[in-house]
Design an enzyme around this catalytic site. Structure first.
Site, PDB file in Angstrom:
ATOM      1  N   THR A  13       0.820  -1.206   0.000  1.00 11.72           N
ATOM      2  CA  THR A  13       0.000   0.000   0.000  1.00 11.72           C
ATOM      3  C   THR A  13       0.856   1.258   0.000  1.00 11.72           C
ATOM      4  O   THR A  13       0.644   2.170  -0.810  1.00 11.72           O
ATOM      5  CB  THR A  13      -0.912   0.013   1.243  1.00 11.72           C
ATOM      6  OG1 THR A  13      -1.658  -1.201   1.293  1.00 11.72           O
ATOM      7  CG2 THR A  13      -1.871   1.187   1.202  1.00 11.72           C
ATOM      8  N   LYS A 104       7.004   2.958  12.231  1.00 11.38           N
ATOM      9  CA  LYS A 104       6.993   3.521  13.588  1.00 11.38           C
ATOM     10  C   LYS A 104       7.328   2.476  14.646  1.00 11.38           C
ATOM     11  O   LYS A 104       7.978   2.786  15.643  1.00 11.38           O
ATOM     12  CB  LYS A 104       5.639   4.150  13.888  1.00 11.38           C
ATOM     13  CG  LYS A 104       4.477   3.209  13.704  1.00 11.38           C
ATOM     14  CD  LYS A 104       3.153   3.915  13.798  1.00 11.38           C
ATOM     15  CE  LYS A 104       2.026   2.985  13.370  1.00 11.38           C
ATOM     16  NZ  LYS A 104       2.063   2.649  11.938  1.00 11.38           N
ATOM     17  N   VAL A 131       4.957   9.208  11.965  1.00 14.65           N
ATOM     18  CA  VAL A 131       4.074   9.855  12.934  1.00 14.65           C
ATOM     19  C   VAL A 131       3.097  10.761  12.194  1.00 14.65           C
ATOM     20  O   VAL A 131       3.490  11.717  11.536  1.00 14.65           O
ATOM     21  CB  VAL A 131       4.866  10.693  13.956  1.00 14.65           C
ATOM     22  CG1 VAL A 131       3.913  11.405  14.918  1.00 14.65           C
ATOM     23  CG2 VAL A 131       5.824   9.809  14.736  1.00 14.65           C
ATOM     24  N   GLY A 133       1.306  10.546   9.527  1.00 13.14           N
ATOM     25  CA  GLY A 133       1.195  10.581   8.075  1.00 13.14           C
ATOM     26  C   GLY A 133       1.666  11.871   7.453  1.00 13.14           C
ATOM     27  O   GLY A 133       2.818  12.266   7.603  1.00 13.14           O
ATOM     28  N   GLY A 186     -11.797  -0.260   6.015  1.00  9.90           N
ATOM     29  CA  GLY A 186     -10.354  -0.313   5.829  1.00  9.90           C
ATOM     30  C   GLY A 186      -9.566   0.539   6.801  1.00  9.90           C
ATOM     31  O   GLY A 186      -8.344   0.664   6.668  1.00  9.90           O
ATOM     32  N   GLU A 189      -7.290  -2.977  10.923  1.00  9.69           N
ATOM     33  CA  GLU A 189      -6.796  -4.253  10.420  1.00  9.69           C
ATOM     34  C   GLU A 189      -7.699  -5.389  10.903  1.00  9.69           C
ATOM     35  O   GLU A 189      -8.517  -5.219  11.818  1.00  9.69           O
ATOM     36  CB  GLU A 189      -5.372  -4.491  10.918  1.00  9.69           C
ATOM     37  CG  GLU A 189      -4.374  -3.418  10.540  1.00  9.69           C
ATOM     38  CD  GLU A 189      -4.003  -3.458   9.070  1.00  9.69           C
ATOM     39  OE1 GLU A 189      -4.282  -4.499   8.419  1.00  9.69           O
ATOM     40  OE2 GLU A 189      -3.455  -2.465   8.572  1.00  9.69           O
ATOM     41  N   ASP A 200      -0.032   1.550  18.898  1.00 12.76           N
ATOM     42  CA  ASP A 200       0.352   2.385  17.764  1.00 12.76           C
ATOM     43  C   ASP A 200       0.606   3.823  18.197  1.00 12.76           C
ATOM     44  O   ASP A 200       1.633   4.427  17.853  1.00 12.76           O
ATOM     45  CB  ASP A 200      -0.752   2.335  16.701  1.00 12.76           C
ATOM     46  CG  ASP A 200      -0.453   3.205  15.506  1.00 12.76           C
ATOM     47  OD1 ASP A 200       0.299   2.783  14.624  1.00 12.76           O
ATOM     48  OD2 ASP A 200      -0.989   4.343  15.457  1.00 12.76           O
ATOM     49  N   LYS A 204       4.308   6.169  18.387  1.00 13.30           N
ATOM     50  CA  LYS A 204       4.461   7.514  17.827  1.00 13.30           C
ATOM     51  C   LYS A 204       4.883   8.513  18.903  1.00 13.30           C
ATOM     52  O   LYS A 204       5.678   9.424  18.641  1.00 13.30           O
ATOM     53  CB  LYS A 204       3.160   7.952  17.161  1.00 13.30           C
ATOM     54  CG  LYS A 204       2.805   7.095  15.950  1.00 13.30           C
ATOM     55  CD  LYS A 204       1.397   7.350  15.456  1.00 13.30           C
ATOM     56  CE  LYS A 204       1.057   6.447  14.281  1.00 13.30           C
ATOM     57  NZ  LYS A 204      -0.357   6.591  13.846  1.00 13.30           N
ATOM     58  N   GLY A 301      -2.867   5.937   5.487  1.00 12.44           N
ATOM     59  CA  GLY A 301      -3.320   5.782   4.107  1.00 12.44           C
ATOM     60  C   GLY A 301      -2.148   5.862   3.156  1.00 12.44           C
ATOM     61  O   GLY A 301      -1.094   6.416   3.464  1.00 12.44           O
TER      62      GLY A 301
END
Length: 429
Positions: A13, A104, A131, A133, A186, A189, A200, A204, A301
């Site tokens: 992706t 990350k 971190v 995006g 989406g 996960e 997550d 970060k 994304g």
């Protein structure tokens, strides 16, 4: 440098997004970014098949072939995971190649080791995309703000959890239903543990703490609580209190060190972070000499993350020499959560029983905790299997140290009328 030759390791992706952004980037009169190689073992994957069919000459047979390719200036690592990616990045830096990554998990756990290797070999190791995006928070900290003036940072750093919390609040969805919806869209996960348990966001926050203090914390040093224990009753009470519930990553520098944690917090509705809905991320920086600065945008994304990676590529193109590390705080002692003051809201689920409020009040009195507000939520009452009435109520106490509340709850949770442990929500004071 007038030309930067790039190889992408991992063409899923994010990797395919990087290739797309590079192709759309255009050429500057005096500088150019070239995609010269791709490392991807599954050449029939959904993201890679067409690229392999059109440009098979770009693909390496193995990682050693990539590392030996002398034309490659930069490796973009978008494989993910810790073991293979760590080995690849280490070898790339030691062989004189710059590295850019969105990994990350790897940076949070092994960042101290990898940044030292990068400096020793005079190479860039950049991780803007790790971190938030496309939100340029790392760039802002590195390039524009006086880091020593930063007093704290608060952020919504995980779009999945923010989407779930927003749906629970706005559409009265249960946690399970909101999570299922996030997976269908989406945002989450198949295994959402990293998101809903807060791992997550904690990764970060490790990286942000390094940029502000110059010190790498281990993830385990940061107090963590996820969102999977929250129920609709919590949001209804928060609404009546004029609050929203958000999973907040918080770093606050204090005289003796730092307060650092990732927790679900009740936030006043007029606070900027409270207004962030859906899968959006936001980061608020607080400084001694500047007003609060809030950055808002998509934190994940393909293309937002790829945009941040290409931004780092441009940085290498303009400045081939690596940047010095951030200034280091002399001493960074982490204040135990038990010492931090919050206003606490507690949700009780009990068997209806005479004297419950008196018993709880007596325990709070012994621990010098003052009650601020008490409210039953009759719409959530129900009849249990044995015909007994199950009662849910919330209780907010005046701000006090976390440790006092935890000691009181240890007693309360042992009472025979308790059906499950008290759910605890906090508000920063």
């Amino acid at each position: 440098m007038t030309t930067l030759n790039v190889a992408i390791a991992g063409y899923g992706t994010i990797g395919s997004g990087v290739a797309h952004v590079i192709s759309q980037h255009g050429e500057h009169p005096d500088a150019k970014i070239n995609l010269v190689g791709i490392l991807e073992k599954d050449t029939q994957g959904v993201f890679v098949r067409s690229m392999f069919e059109q440009n098979p000459e770009l693909f390496y047979e193995n990682s050693e072939q990539l590392l030996e390719d002398k034309q490659v200036d930069v490796i973009v690592e978008t494989i993910g995971g810790k073991d293979f990616a760590r080995e690849l990045i280490t070898n790339a830096l030691q062989r004189g190649k710059h590295v850019i990554t969105a990994n990350k998990d790897l940076i949070a756990v092994h960042g101290s080791e990898l940044t030292k290797i990068a400096r020793k070999n005079g190479r860039h190791l950049l991780f803007e995309a790790a971190v938030a995006g496309a939100i340029p928070v790392l760039r802002l900290l590195k390039d524009y703000l006086q880091v020593r003036d930063i007093q704290g940072i608060q952020g919504i750093l995980n779009g999945t959890t923010n989407y779930i919390l927003s749906e629970m609040e706005s559409n009265d969805l249960s946690f399970e239903k909101a999570l299922s919806q996030a997976q269908e869209l989406g945002f989450a996960e198949a295994d959402p543990t990293n998101d809903i348990k807060g791992f997550d966001a904690r990764y970060k926050l490790v990286i942000l703490t390094y940029l502000i203090t110059g010190q790498w914390l281990t993830p385990e040093q940061i107090t963590l609580e996820g969102i999977d224990h929250l129920e609709l009753a919590d949001f209804e009470y928060a609404e009546r209190m004029g609050r929203h519930i958000k999973l907040v990553a918080n770093l606050r520098l204090i005289e003796k060190g730092a307060q650092v944690y990732v927790l679900p917090l009740m936030i006043k509705k007029d606070d900027m972070l409270a207004k962030i809905s859906g899968s959006t991320n936001a980061v608020t920086l607080s400084g001694k000499f500047s007003e609060d600065i809030t950055l808002i945008g998509k934190g994940a994304g393909s293309l937002p993350t790829a945009s941040a990676i290409v931004s780092d590529l441009n940085k290498v193109l303009r400045h081939p020499e690596p940047f010095p590390p951030p200034p280091t705080t002399e001493k960074l002692e982490i204040e135990p959560l038990e010492n931090i003051r919050f206003r606490h809201t507690l949700r009780f689920e009990v068997r209806d029983h005479p004297g419950i409020f008196g018993h709880i009040g007596g325990i709070f009195e012994r621990h010098s905790i003052n009650i601020y507000a008490l409210e039953q939520l009759p719409q959530y009452h129900r009849i249990g299997k044995e015909g007994e009435e199950i009662v849910i109520f919330t209780l907010t106490v005046q701000d006090c140290q976390e440790g006092l509340v935890l000691r009181a709850l240890k007693e309360i949770n042992q009472a025979e009328y308790m059906l499950k442990p008290v759910v605890l929500l906090r508000e920063i004071v």
